[in-house]
Design an enzyme around this catalytic site. Sequence first.
Site, PDB file in Angstrom:
ATOM      1  N   GLY A  46       1.542  -7.288  -5.733  1.00  0.00           N
ATOM      2  CA  GLY A  46       2.764  -7.002  -5.986  1.00  0.00           C
ATOM      3  C   GLY A  46       3.592  -7.064  -4.929  1.00  0.00           C
ATOM      4  N   GLN A  51      10.941  -5.215  -0.056  1.00  0.00           N
ATOM      5  CA  GLN A  51      10.282  -5.854   1.042  1.00  0.00           C
ATOM      6  C   GLN A  51      10.639  -6.925   1.523  1.00  0.00           C
ATOM      7  OE1 GLN A  51       6.664  -5.101  -1.471  1.00  0.00           O
ATOM      8  NE2 GLN A  51       5.577  -4.745   0.601  1.00  0.00           N
ATOM      9  N   CYS A  91      -0.526  -2.232   1.300  1.00  0.00           N
ATOM     10  CA  CYS A  91       0.919  -2.633   1.371  1.00  0.00           C
ATOM     11  C   CYS A  91       1.016  -3.758   2.201  1.00  0.00           C
ATOM     12  CB  CYS A  91       1.543  -1.337   1.576  1.00  0.00           C
ATOM     13  SG  CYS A  91       3.617  -1.787   1.301  1.00  0.00           S
ATOM     14  N   LEU A  92       1.640  -4.551   1.866  1.00  0.00           N
ATOM     15  CA  LEU A  92       2.278  -5.896   2.655  1.00  0.00           C
ATOM     16  C   LEU A  92       3.109  -5.339   3.787  1.00  0.00           C
ATOM     17  CD1 LEU A  92       2.361  -8.696  -0.219  1.00  0.00           C
ATOM     18  CD2 LEU A  92       0.595  -8.170   1.670  1.00  0.00           C
ATOM     19  N   HIS A 133       3.722   1.805  -7.618  1.00  0.00           N
ATOM     20  CA  HIS A 133       3.927   1.400  -6.007  1.00  0.00           C
ATOM     21  C   HIS A 133       5.196   0.630  -5.745  1.00  0.00           C
ATOM     22  CE1 HIS A 133       1.915   0.047  -1.999  1.00  0.00           C
ATOM     23  NE2 HIS A 133       2.832  -0.848  -2.112  1.00  0.00           N
ATOM     24  N   GLU A 134       5.582  -0.421  -6.613  1.00  0.00           N
ATOM     25  CA  GLU A 134       6.702  -1.322  -6.578  1.00  0.00           C
ATOM     26  C   GLU A 134       7.889  -0.477  -6.797  1.00  0.00           C
ATOM     27  OE1 GLU A 134       5.782  -3.593  -5.157  1.00  0.00           O
ATOM     28  OE2 GLU A 134       3.628  -3.797  -5.512  1.00  0.00           O
ATOM     29  N   HIS A 137       8.879   1.158  -3.939  1.00  0.00           N
ATOM     30  CA  HIS A 137       9.588   0.567  -2.847  1.00  0.00           C
ATOM     31  C   HIS A 137      11.262   0.395  -3.309  1.00  0.00           C
ATOM     32  CE1 HIS A 137       6.643  -0.931  -0.264  1.00  0.00           C
ATOM     33  NE2 HIS A 137       5.920  -1.356  -1.095  1.00  0.00           N
TER      34      HIS A 137
HETATM   35  O1  GNR Z   1      -0.973  -6.378  -2.409  1.00  0.00           O
HETATM   36  C1  GNR Z   1      -1.114  -4.932  -2.651  1.00  0.00           C
HETATM   37  N1  GNR Z   1      -2.178  -4.458  -2.885  1.00  0.00           N
HETATM   38  C2  GNR Z   1      -2.164  -2.934  -3.677  1.00  0.00           C
HETATM   39  C3  GNR Z   1      -3.430  -2.341  -3.686  1.00  0.00           C
HETATM   40  C4  GNR Z   1      -3.454  -1.255  -4.315  1.00  0.00           C
HETATM   41  C5  GNR Z   1      -2.195  -0.676  -4.650  1.00  0.00           C
HETATM   42  C6  GNR Z   1      -1.078  -1.149  -4.452  1.00  0.00           C
HETATM   43  C7  GNR Z   1      -1.180  -2.490  -3.879  1.00  0.00           C
HETATM   44  S1  GNR Z   1       0.565  -3.240  -3.907  1.00  0.00           S
HETATM   45  C8  GNR Z   1       0.292  -4.277  -2.503  1.00  0.00           C
HETATM   46  C9  GNR Z   1       1.385  -5.348  -2.425  1.00  0.00           C
HETATM   47  C10 GNR Z   1       2.318  -4.451  -1.879  1.00  0.00           C
HETATM   48  O2  GNR Z   1       2.734  -4.075  -0.689  1.00  0.00           O
HETATM   49  N2  GNR Z   1       3.433  -4.213  -2.757  1.00  0.00           N
HETATM   50  O3  GNR Z   1       4.565  -3.448  -2.709  1.00  0.00           O
HETATM   51 NI    NI Z   2       3.998  -2.091  -0.905  1.00  0.00          NI
END
Ligand code: GNR
Ligand code: NI
Length: 169
Positions: A46, A51, A91-92, A133-134, A137
Amino acid sequence: MSVLTIIEFPDPRLRTKAEPVSVFDAELKQFVADMFETMYDANGVGLAATQVNVHKQVLVADMSDERNQPLALINPRLVQKDGAQVYQEGCLSFPGIYADVTRALKVTVKANDVDGNEIEREFEGPLAVCIQHEMDHLAGKVFVDYLSPLKRSMLLKRLEKQRKQAATA
Ligand code: GNR
Ligand code: NI
């Protein structure tokens, strides 16, 4: 098409609240294409516009193994959530850091597609985790905000240490 730069914690721009999108033009479609390219390039499941330092309500996701189920949501609004699940998140913007987070098991989201059409979709399991999660953000929130202060400071120290090691490697 271009791969965009992903900003990392503790960059204060990750705390910016994204603005709604009102114009569904070619520029938006190009931006969504760049977000997909950035997400796939980083092997993420995601990505939120926040980001890549664009503070508009745009998110992309693809939880499929084959990386062939792209999903883009514009102006996502949570209309219902049910149940609970614990999932190990990454999270990236926090490379190499993982932690268990409890979230809703199932979410119903209203959003616009890239053409501006109103859509409503239900997500469950890992994809529901990713969407939540997104959406966080886009509200300036990150997954470590859910952890206890002790767990959070442990992980953030680890992030610092990994960065120092990477810098001298
Ligand atoms: O790549 C991602 N893996 C992930 C793994 C478990 C729960 C959420 C994520 S999202 C993350 C990419 C990211 O930072 N999205 O904001
Ligand atoms: Ni993230």
